[in-house]
Design an enzyme around this catalytic site. Structure first.
Site, PDB file in Angstrom:
ATOM      1  N   CYS A  87       0.789  -1.343   0.020  1.00 59.76           N
ATOM      2  CA  CYS A  87       0.074  -0.193  -0.155  1.00 59.76           C
ATOM      3  C   CYS A  87       0.957   1.187   0.092  1.00 59.76           C
ATOM      4  O   CYS A  87       1.663   1.478   0.939  1.00 59.76           O
ATOM      5  CB  CYS A  87      -0.857  -0.077   1.258  1.00 59.76           C
ATOM      6  SG  CYS A  87      -1.568   1.431   2.069  1.00 59.76           S
ATOM      7  N   CYS A 115       0.136   3.560   2.958  1.00 60.70           N
ATOM      8  CA  CYS A 115       0.569   3.306   3.990  1.00 60.70           C
ATOM      9  C   CYS A 115       2.012   3.832   4.391  1.00 60.70           C
ATOM     10  O   CYS A 115       2.435   3.750   5.393  1.00 60.70           O
ATOM     11  CB  CYS A 115       0.435   1.800   3.892  1.00 60.70           C
ATOM     12  SG  CYS A 115      -1.289   1.154   3.959  1.00 60.70           S
TER      13      CYS A 115
END
Length: 98
Positions: free
Chosen positions: A23, A26
């Site tokens: 991600c 993230c």
């Protein structure tokens, strides 16, 4: 009681970052959380949960997108939101839930 249950049942706020290795956002949140750790010191615990490695925990808390941040205190959900957040806002939320 699971290790996760023990962690979120503390008397101080626990910020949980539900993330995934793949991600992009993230990865942007990670250094912000490092900064936040310095800001809040021992006022809160900050933990990261990899949703791919902890699917049962992610499912239990309805994590559908990453990053999702949650603040727990005494095992209760105090705040939950998906997306990337600045350290200042997270610090404010932790103090509000102390």
């Amino acid at each position: 009681m699971s290790k996760f249950q023990e962690l979120i049942s503390q008397d101080k706020p626990v910020l949980v970052d539900f993330f995934a290795e793949w991600c992009g956002p993230c990865k942007m949140q990670a250094p912000i959380l490092e900064d936040l750790k310095k800001r809040v010191n021992n006022q809160a615990t900050i933990i990261k949960i990899d949703v791919d490695k902890n699917q049962s925990v992610a499912a239990k808390y309805g994590i559908r997108s990453v990053p999702t941040l949650m603040i727990f205190k005494n095992g209760e959900i105090k705040w939950k939101q998906s997306g990337v957040f600045p350290a200042e806002e997270l610090e404010r939320l932790i103090k509000e839930n102390s």
